[in-house]
Each structure stands twice: as C-alpha cells, then as structure tokens.
Design a protein around this motif. Structure first.
Motif, PDB file in Angstrom:
ATOM      1  N   ASN A 125       0.745  -1.232  -0.008  1.00 20.11           N
ATOM      2  CA  ASN A 125      -0.289   0.156  -0.145  1.00 20.11           C
ATOM      3  C   ASN A 125       0.407   1.052   0.483  1.00 20.11           C
ATOM      4  O   ASN A 125       0.432   2.596  -0.771  1.00 20.11           O
ATOM      5  CB  ASN A 125      -1.166   0.250   1.398  1.00 20.11           C
ATOM      6  CG  ASN A 125      -2.232  -1.579   0.987  1.00 20.11           C
ATOM      7  OD1 ASN A 125      -1.986  -1.538   0.243  1.00 20.11           O
ATOM      8  ND2 ASN A 125      -2.684  -1.012   1.970  1.00 20.11           N
ATOM      9  N   ARG A 126       1.873   1.122   0.364  1.00 18.35           N
ATOM     10  CA  ARG A 126       2.563   2.226  -0.113  1.00 18.35           C
ATOM     11  C   ARG A 126       3.131   2.440  -1.234  1.00 18.35           C
ATOM     12  O   ARG A 126       3.627   3.354  -1.544  1.00 18.35           O
ATOM     13  CB  ARG A 126       4.095   2.087   1.577  1.00 18.35           C
ATOM     14  CG  ARG A 126       5.122   3.494   1.565  1.00 18.35           C
ATOM     15  CD  ARG A 126       4.650   4.402   1.786  1.00 18.35           C
ATOM     16  NE  ARG A 126       4.461   4.516   3.308  1.00 18.35           N
ATOM     17  CZ  ARG A 126       5.220   4.955   4.597  1.00 18.35           C
ATOM     18  NH1 ARG A 126       6.294   5.725   3.591  1.00 18.35           N
ATOM     19  NH2 ARG A 126       4.933   5.157   5.636  1.00 18.35           N
ATOM     20  N   PHE A 127       3.920   1.578  -1.571  1.00 23.81           N
ATOM     21  CA  PHE A 127       4.879   1.450  -2.801  1.00 23.81           C
ATOM     22  C   PHE A 127       4.032   1.329  -4.480  1.00 23.81           C
ATOM     23  O   PHE A 127       4.100   2.077  -5.054  1.00 23.81           O
ATOM     24  CB  PHE A 127       5.714   0.606  -2.807  1.00 23.81           C
ATOM     25  CG  PHE A 127       7.217   0.886  -2.078  1.00 23.81           C
ATOM     26  CD1 PHE A 127       7.975   2.688  -1.756  1.00 23.81           C
ATOM     27  CD2 PHE A 127       7.815  -0.220  -0.709  1.00 23.81           C
ATOM     28  CE1 PHE A 127       8.382   2.478  -1.023  1.00 23.81           C
ATOM     29  CE2 PHE A 127       8.529   0.270  -0.013  1.00 23.81           C
ATOM     30  CZ  PHE A 127       9.021   1.713  -0.367  1.00 23.81           C
ATOM     31  N   ILE A 128       2.770   1.147  -4.070  1.00 25.08           N
ATOM     32  CA  ILE A 128       2.424   0.408  -5.277  1.00 25.08           C
ATOM     33  C   ILE A 128       1.418   1.783  -6.201  1.00 25.08           C
ATOM     34  O   ILE A 128       1.855   1.797  -7.520  1.00 25.08           O
ATOM     35  CB  ILE A 128       0.766  -0.544  -5.116  1.00 25.08           C
ATOM     36  CG1 ILE A 128       1.699  -1.192  -4.826  1.00 25.08           C
ATOM     37  CG2 ILE A 128      -0.103  -1.099  -6.395  1.00 25.08           C
ATOM     38  CD1 ILE A 128       0.648  -3.298  -5.025  1.00 25.08           C
ATOM     39  N   PRO A 129       0.817   3.246  -4.934  1.00 24.93           N
ATOM     40  CA  PRO A 129       0.568   4.268  -5.888  1.00 24.93           C
ATOM     41  C   PRO A 129       1.577   4.742  -6.443  1.00 24.93           C
ATOM     42  O   PRO A 129       1.318   4.721  -7.775  1.00 24.93           O
ATOM     43  CB  PRO A 129      -0.127   4.755  -4.440  1.00 24.93           C
ATOM     44  CG  PRO A 129      -0.169   3.619  -3.414  1.00 24.93           C
ATOM     45  CD  PRO A 129       0.563   2.665  -3.754  1.00 24.93           C
ATOM     46  N   ALA A 130       2.535   4.949  -6.185  1.00 23.96           N
ATOM     47  CA  ALA A 130       4.073   5.897  -5.848  1.00 23.96           C
ATOM     48  C   ALA A 130       4.166   5.110  -7.648  1.00 23.96           C
ATOM     49  O   ALA A 130       4.877   5.331  -8.827  1.00 23.96           O
ATOM     50  CB  ALA A 130       5.066   6.167  -5.314  1.00 23.96           C
ATOM     51  N   MET A 131       4.133   3.735  -7.917  1.00 23.04           N
ATOM     52  CA  MET A 131       4.839   2.377  -9.201  1.00 23.04           C
ATOM     53  C   MET A 131       3.471   3.215 -10.006  1.00 23.04           C
ATOM     54  O   MET A 131       3.962   3.554 -11.489  1.00 23.04           O
ATOM     55  CB  MET A 131       4.704   1.270  -8.882  1.00 23.04           C
ATOM     56  CG  MET A 131       5.620   1.006  -8.075  1.00 23.04           C
ATOM     57  SD  MET A 131       5.105  -0.787  -7.702  1.00 23.04           S
ATOM     58  CE  MET A 131       7.237  -1.412  -6.318  1.00 23.04           C
ATOM     59  N   LEU A 132       2.372   3.288  -9.450  1.00 24.02           N
ATOM     60  CA  LEU A 132       1.153   3.830 -10.945  1.00 24.02           C
ATOM     61  C   LEU A 132       1.640   4.665 -11.545  1.00 24.02           C
ATOM     62  O   LEU A 132       1.742   5.010 -12.583  1.00 24.02           O
ATOM     63  CB  LEU A 132       0.196   3.553 -10.136  1.00 24.02           C
ATOM     64  CG  LEU A 132      -0.588   2.533  -9.785  1.00 24.02           C
ATOM     65  CD1 LEU A 132      -1.908   1.708  -9.469  1.00 24.02           C
ATOM     66  CD2 LEU A 132      -0.786   1.289 -11.186  1.00 24.02           C
ATOM     67  N   GLU A 133       2.639   5.968 -10.169  1.00 22.78           N
ATOM     68  CA  GLU A 133       1.862   7.441 -10.819  1.00 22.78           C
ATOM     69  C   GLU A 133       3.541   7.306 -11.623  1.00 22.78           C
ATOM     70  O   GLU A 133       3.356   8.107 -12.327  1.00 22.78           O
ATOM     71  CB  GLU A 133       2.461   7.980  -9.542  1.00 22.78           C
ATOM     72  CG  GLU A 133       2.095   9.325  -9.856  1.00 22.78           C
ATOM     73  CD  GLU A 133       2.864  10.159  -8.456  1.00 22.78           C
ATOM     74  OE1 GLU A 133       2.601  11.833  -8.710  1.00 22.78           O
ATOM     75  OE2 GLU A 133       2.257   9.887  -7.120  1.00 22.78           O
TER      76      GLU A 133
END
Length: 250
Positions: A125-133
C-alpha cells in the motif's frame, strides 16, 4: 523481458535463505538493492557481496511484527529519495508445528498475520501507488503451497490471506505496467523449511524472481519457483508469460 539494471528493489528477509538467493540473483542482473532484516548487522555481509557485483545497496531494519517499525522503515526509504521499482515480500515465519492443532494458541495466528500478511500489505500500500504514478513497478508476494496441515494453521491462514489480498488488488492493476504476482518457492531447506525439505534453496533461482521480469501487463499470476529450476532467465520469463491468472485456484 524487463531490464532491471539501475532499478531499485526492496527485499524483505534478505539476510539468509530465499531472500539471500534473491538478492544475489538480482544484483547479478544489475539491480540496486534495499536489503531488509530485523537487524542491520544481519545484512552487512550481503550488502558487501552485492556491492562487489557492481550495484548500489543499503540496509534497512524492522521487526515485521511491529507495525510502527515497518512504517518507520518505509519512511526511511522515502526520506532517502529511493524510488522503489520492485518489491519482493519474502520474509515470513512459521511459528510452530502443533500436533494438537485444536489447541493452537491465538498468538500463533496473531504473530503469523502480523509478519506474513500485514507487513506485506503495508509495503504494497505504500509503494504501489507511487509505482502507478511513475508508470512502472513489480511486486512479488511470496506465498506457500502448504495445504491440509492444520498443524501449521497460523502460517497457512496468513498465506491464504496474502493470496486473497494479492488476487483482489491484481484486478485493479491488470493492464498497467505495475505487475503484482505471487510466487511459491517450494519446500526448501532453509531455517523455515527445515533440514528435511525436498529442495535445495538454490533451486528457487530463477523462478522466485521471474515476476520482476515479466513484461506483459498481466497481474495476479502464480509462479511456482520449482517449475523454472534449471532454466535460463530468458527461458523462465517466456514460460511465465504463458501462464494465466486463475483467481482463488491456489
């Protein structure tokens, strides 16, 4: 196939066993590494080994049973400005083998879920949103093929929860270049697997890492590492990309 040279991967439980094998393998592919263990001293030697292979690396520590320590570790990684491209949620514990499984203490479940499930969810939950961005990411959650063993109920239930979480979240990532996968190393001779396990720990390569290299925007697949033993990385990726996601079949 993804070229991981210069990318950054976080590996939990990197000091020994399957995490160590993953770290050495990824370093040989040119991937920079964030090496997690409960204590920085545990990964000092691994850090030296992977740096000798020509990559950048640093160590982080957290007791994965402690949510605050996990969050602090993630905050530290972000504070360093490291853009995490790949995550191997490898670390896990098997608390005990309970012959009298009807008397399994609740603590078995609590500790198993904190380490094997909640910490992995927190990292995702910490890293996947940044990956998507940024438009790229690979997350490989390590599950287990264990079944029909209530003697290991806490461990098995925590892995089943991780399977469910991964499959459900994968449905939102399919078609993006952020690929979320499951892998099962098989029963390996590690501290967790014990000396009677059927597989040498080295046999997890390259299958344990194949989810980092698939390049077809398909999430939710299950990669049994032993299926790829003896293959080159290129061969393993080609076979992995033939597999279809089959939710809730494992």
């Amino acid at each position: 196939m993804v070229n991981v040279k210069g990318k950054w991967a976080l590996i939990t439980g990197a000091s020994r066993g399957i995490g160590y094998q993953t770290a050495i393998f990824m370093a040989k592919q040119g991937c920079n590494l964030i090496l997690h263990s409960r204590n920085l001293e545990h990964t000092q030697t691994v850090e030296e080994e992977v740096k000798a292979l020509g990559v950048e690396a640093y160590c982080v520590q957290a007791e994965l049973a402690n949510h605050e320590e996990v969050v602090a570790m993630l905050d530290e990684i972000e504070a360093k400005g490291t853009a995490v491209d790949i995550v191997f949620n490898n670390a896990a514990v098997q608390i005990a083998y309970r012959q009298d499984y009807y008397q399994t203490p609740v603590q078995d479940f609590e500790m198993s879920f904190r380490i094997n499930f909640i910490s992995a969810v927190t990292i995702c939950n910490r890293f996947i949103p940044a990956m998507l961005e940024c438009g790229f990411g690979r997350v490989i959650n390590t599950t287990s093929g264990i079944k029909n063993e209530p003697e290991q109920a806490g461990y098995a239930a925590s892995k089943a929860a991780l399977d469910k979480f991964t499959k459900d979240l994968a449905s939102r990532l399919d078609g993006t270049d952020v690929i979320l996968s499951l892998t099962d190393p098989g029963w390996c001779r590690t501290d967790l697997g014990g000396p009677n396990a059927t597989c040498a720990v080295e046999s997890v390569i390259p299958g344990i890492a194949v989810g980092a290299f698939v390049d077809d925007r398909k999430s939710g697949r299950f990669f049994p590492a032993q299926m790829f033993t003896g293959m080159t990385l290129e061969e393993a990726v080609a076979e992995a990309e033939k597999l279809e996601a089959s939710p809730y079949s494992i």
